[in-house]
Design an enzyme around this catalytic site. Sequence first.
Site, PDB file in Angstrom:
ATOM      1  N   ASN A 162       0.799  -1.223   0.000  1.00  0.00           N
ATOM      2  CA  ASN A 162       0.000   0.000   0.000  1.00  0.00           C
ATOM      3  C   ASN A 162       0.834   1.275   0.000  1.00  0.00           C
ATOM      4  O   ASN A 162       0.386   2.308  -0.474  1.00  0.00           O
ATOM      5  CB  ASN A 162      -0.949   0.006   1.202  1.00  0.00           C
ATOM      6  CG  ASN A 162      -0.281  -0.405   2.501  1.00  0.00           C
ATOM      7  OD1 ASN A 162       0.360  -1.463   2.575  1.00  0.00           O
ATOM      8  ND2 ASN A 162      -0.406   0.407   3.519  1.00  0.00           N
ATOM      9  N   GLN A 190      -4.755  -3.997  -2.103  1.00  0.00           N
ATOM     10  CA  GLN A 190      -4.251  -2.969  -3.020  1.00  0.00           C
ATOM     11  C   GLN A 190      -4.114  -3.479  -4.454  1.00  0.00           C
ATOM     12  O   GLN A 190      -4.101  -2.684  -5.398  1.00  0.00           O
ATOM     13  CB  GLN A 190      -2.902  -2.429  -2.533  1.00  0.00           C
ATOM     14  CG  GLN A 190      -2.988  -1.622  -1.247  1.00  0.00           C
ATOM     15  CD  GLN A 190      -3.725  -0.305  -1.401  1.00  0.00           C
ATOM     16  OE1 GLN A 190      -3.909   0.213  -2.506  1.00  0.00           O
ATOM     17  NE2 GLN A 190      -4.151   0.262  -0.290  1.00  0.00           N
ATOM     18  N   SER A 210     -10.907  -5.663   0.016  1.00  0.00           N
ATOM     19  CA  SER A 210     -11.675  -4.632   0.696  1.00  0.00           C
ATOM     20  C   SER A 210     -12.351  -3.766  -0.356  1.00  0.00           C
ATOM     21  O   SER A 210     -11.729  -3.365  -1.334  1.00  0.00           O
ATOM     22  CB  SER A 210     -10.754  -3.770   1.559  1.00  0.00           C
ATOM     23  OG  SER A 210     -11.490  -2.692   2.100  1.00  0.00           O
ATOM     24  N   CYS A 336      -2.325   4.716   8.240  1.00  0.00           N
ATOM     25  CA  CYS A 336      -2.345   4.146   9.591  1.00  0.00           C
ATOM     26  C   CYS A 336      -1.106   4.542  10.370  1.00  0.00           C
ATOM     27  O   CYS A 336      -1.110   4.546  11.585  1.00  0.00           O
ATOM     28  CB  CYS A 336      -2.424   2.627   9.508  1.00  0.00           C
ATOM     29  SG  CYS A 336      -3.716   2.098   8.407  1.00  0.00           S
TER      30      CYS A 336
HETATM   31  C1  PLP Z   1      -6.723  -0.615   3.404  1.00  0.00           C
HETATM   32  C2  PLP Z   1      -5.955  -1.873   3.577  1.00  0.00           C
HETATM   33  C3  PLP Z   1      -6.371  -2.858   4.486  1.00  0.00           C
HETATM   34  C4  PLP Z   1      -7.534  -2.655   5.427  1.00  0.00           C
HETATM   35  O1  PLP Z   1      -8.769  -2.788   4.788  1.00  0.00           O
HETATM   36  P1  PLP Z   1     -10.075  -2.230   5.574  1.00  0.00           P
HETATM   37  O2  PLP Z   1     -11.209  -2.641   4.712  1.00  0.00           O
HETATM   38  O3  PLP Z   1      -9.911  -0.743   5.659  1.00  0.00           O
HETATM   39  O4  PLP Z   1     -10.089  -2.897   6.909  1.00  0.00           O
HETATM   40  C5  PLP Z   1      -5.649  -4.023   4.562  1.00  0.00           C
HETATM   41  N1  PLP Z   1      -4.571  -4.224   3.785  1.00  0.00           N
HETATM   42  C6  PLP Z   1      -4.142  -3.317   2.908  1.00  0.00           C
HETATM   43  C7  PLP Z   1      -2.958  -3.607   2.062  1.00  0.00           C
HETATM   44  C8  PLP Z   1      -4.814  -2.102   2.779  1.00  0.00           C
HETATM   45  O5  PLP Z   1      -4.360  -1.199   1.917  1.00  0.00           O
END
Ligand code: PLP
Length: 401
Positions: A162, A190, A210, A336
Amino acid sequence: MDKRFVYLDYNATTPLRSEVKARLIEGLEVYANASSMHEAGRRARDRVERARASVAALIGARDPLSIYFTSGGSESNNTVFQTMYENARDPGRGPRRKIITSAIEHPCVLNSAAHLRDSGFPVVYLGVDSEGRLDLEALKAELDPESPGGPTLLVSVMAANNEIGSLQDMKEIVRLSKAAGALVHTDAVQAAGKVPIDVEDWGVDYLTLSCHKLYGPKGIGALYVRKGAPIQPLIRGGHQELGVRAGTYNNLGIIGFGLAAELALAELGEYQARVGALRERLRAGIMARLPLVHVNGHPVHNLPNTLNLSFPGAEGEAILLSLDLEGIEVSTGSACASGSLEPSHVLMATGVGPELAHGSIRFSLGRDTSEADIDYVLEKLPPIITRLRRMSTLNPVAACV
Ligand SMILES: *Cc1c(COP(=O)(O)O)cnc(C)c1O
């Protein structure tokens, strides 16, 4: 140029696309409990199952029933790690076996792995090279059952990072891991919608998605589980999702996810070409206008939308805030990690050193990014960097050697 708002933080989240928004408005009426046996319930369930097929298609899964809906990427990742815990707790399954992951994972994987480590599992965080790709020799060595920590239970490596966008060779990681009898999980949050994903070809046991990174709503995600791979619920209750994830179906989120997945798959090639060209315009434009810029990530095996740059002599948070004043929304490392003064764990793992890691900015482009947006950044960014470098006590030339 007049002030614009330029959102370049698509890896943190994406705006709803208009087609999905329209579908959600219509989907608000789908109130019935999708587990109910009456007609309204069956109609709702039909919508859920059609969405499941669309999500399966996005990742090349032959069986839609290998897709379990969750509340998002974090829950999907936690479910996989919790399953390892539940399985190893069963005395019939023998001692706790090794968990291998990478040093550049999302915090929800890193913290899930750390939780297993605290419960007595041997956990190994594999390093990456300077371009963010997994050290496959180290993986091989760790998979050796004679290595410290013994045989491996799970290998969890993200398909695409990410922060810097580096892509991993999932097929090779799976090949090596399977030869050692390990299960394989990949966080593909991602990767989805940006590069092709084929779970059958890769051969992974678990894959995380996600929806809000795919121009759909937040609070909905999925976990792919290969038929026969162990899986345990994180949330216990009713029989929804074959007992793997209890809770009344999130009709609205699932309906939105289905369409977001369908559109992402249909537009993948076009997305890659268009967004990739804009990313290159941004990279080349910045390199032409500023000296001493370091590109983080891999030059080829990288997400088409992600450009992570280090500007030695300028500090990341200061760059971010200055860009924000101009209406340009970017990120330092991951969302984060922001708010902490620690340098990005991802950049540190690539070995760039704290100075470059502190001076890094992630530009993540998306469907709505235009050439005019890029040109606006190319106008506003160089004077900001020059000013910050001048103010800095660090000498950028010295910092680069
Ligand atoms: C955004 C993200 C997550 C978390 O996903 P959520 O749906 O926000 O809990 C996990 N892994 C990666 C690589 C992300 O970019």
